[in-house]
Design an enzyme around this catalytic site. Structure first.
Site, PDB file in Angstrom:
ATOM      1  N   ASN A  82       0.819  -1.216   0.000  1.00  0.00           N
ATOM      2  CA  ASN A  82       0.000   0.000   0.000  1.00  0.00           C
ATOM      3  C   ASN A  82       0.853   1.265   0.000  1.00  0.00           C
ATOM      4  O   ASN A  82       1.909   1.324   0.647  1.00  0.00           O
ATOM      5  CB  ASN A  82      -0.924   0.000   1.219  1.00  0.00           C
ATOM      6  CG  ASN A  82      -2.001  -1.058   1.130  1.00  0.00           C
ATOM      7  OD1 ASN A  82      -2.483  -1.363   0.049  1.00  0.00           O
ATOM      8  ND2 ASN A  82      -2.376  -1.626   2.271  1.00  0.00           N
ATOM      9  N   HIS A  83       0.378   2.284  -0.692  1.00  0.00           N
ATOM     10  CA  HIS A  83       1.015   3.597  -0.714  1.00  0.00           C
ATOM     11  C   HIS A  83       0.032   4.626  -0.145  1.00  0.00           C
ATOM     12  O   HIS A  83      -1.183   4.472  -0.295  1.00  0.00           O
ATOM     13  CB  HIS A  83       1.338   4.028  -2.155  1.00  0.00           C
ATOM     14  CG  HIS A  83       2.378   3.184  -2.822  1.00  0.00           C
ATOM     15  ND1 HIS A  83       3.098   3.635  -3.894  1.00  0.00           N
ATOM     16  CD2 HIS A  83       2.822   1.922  -2.582  1.00  0.00           C
ATOM     17  CE1 HIS A  83       3.939   2.687  -4.305  1.00  0.00           C
ATOM     18  NE2 HIS A  83       3.778   1.644  -3.522  1.00  0.00           N
TER      19      HIS A  83
END
Length: 205
Positions: A82-83
């Site tokens: 995830n970013h």
């Protein structure tokens, strides 16, 4: 002793492309129940390679129950993929350093969806992808090439990208009965004595 040993790495004599998974995993953040097997076309050690973005510092776990069936090429995407998405860009400048580390997210700023949990007696077809934080219920079936982005209810069959419910395996009444039965927690002798019951076509009455 009835049945194969739960401690066997390769329960099929002369065939090393199917393993009892808990006996080959090495990462402490992957937890697998007895008799869950992984079948790989090439090498069963590909399993851990297919658990992606699983970083110790994030702390999420992949938890898989008993008597699950996991086919070749199944991939688990963990929370490390995830970013942050609240800024103008989702680009992870901080991982490259050299002055960009000042953009490092603070604890809690990265999207985090928790542990990925696969309950008991779940069949996951080849090349399926399980996204972070998904919970797949007891007795569910995941069709080949599916991408599972949300929780799957017990005894549901799902397929597609993103995966959607195709149908329930049994009536709600029968599902309730099976969830209360929890056959996967029986003693091995009882399981062995009841193989005909467990494998015959289910009576909905």
């Amino acid at each position: 002793m009835p049945g194969p040993s739960k401690d066997a790495k390769f329960p099929l004599e002369g065939y090393n492309r199917l393993c009892f998974l808990k006996n080959i995993v090495t990462r402490p953040n992957i937890i697998v129940g007895d008799y869950t097997y992984y079948d790989d076309f090439e090498d069963v050690h590909n399993f851990e390679k297919n658990v992606k973005y699983h970083f110790d510092f994030i702390g999420d776990k992949l938890i898989i129950g008993k008597f699950c069936m996991i086919a070749s090429g199944v991939t688990f995407i963990m929370n490390g993929a995830n970013h942050p998405m609240d800024g103008i860009t989702a680009y992870p400048f901080y991982i490259f350093g050299n002055g960009w580390e000042k953009a490092t997210p603070q604890p809690g700023e990265l999207p985090y969806k928790g542990d990925t949990v696969i309950d008991n007696d779940v069949w996951i077809g080849s090349n399926a992808t399980i996204m972070p934080g998904v919970h797949i219920g007891d007795g569910a079936i995941i069709a080949t090439n599916s991408t599972v982005t949300k929780d799957v209810a017990p005894y549901s069959i799902v397929g597609g990208n993103p995966a959607e419910v195709l149908r329930k395996r049994f009536s709600e009444k029968k599902i309730k009965e099976l969830l209360e039965m929890q056959w996967w927690n029986w003693e091995l002798d009882k399981i062995t004595d009841n193989l005909a019951f467990l494998t015959q076509k289910t009576d909905e009455d």
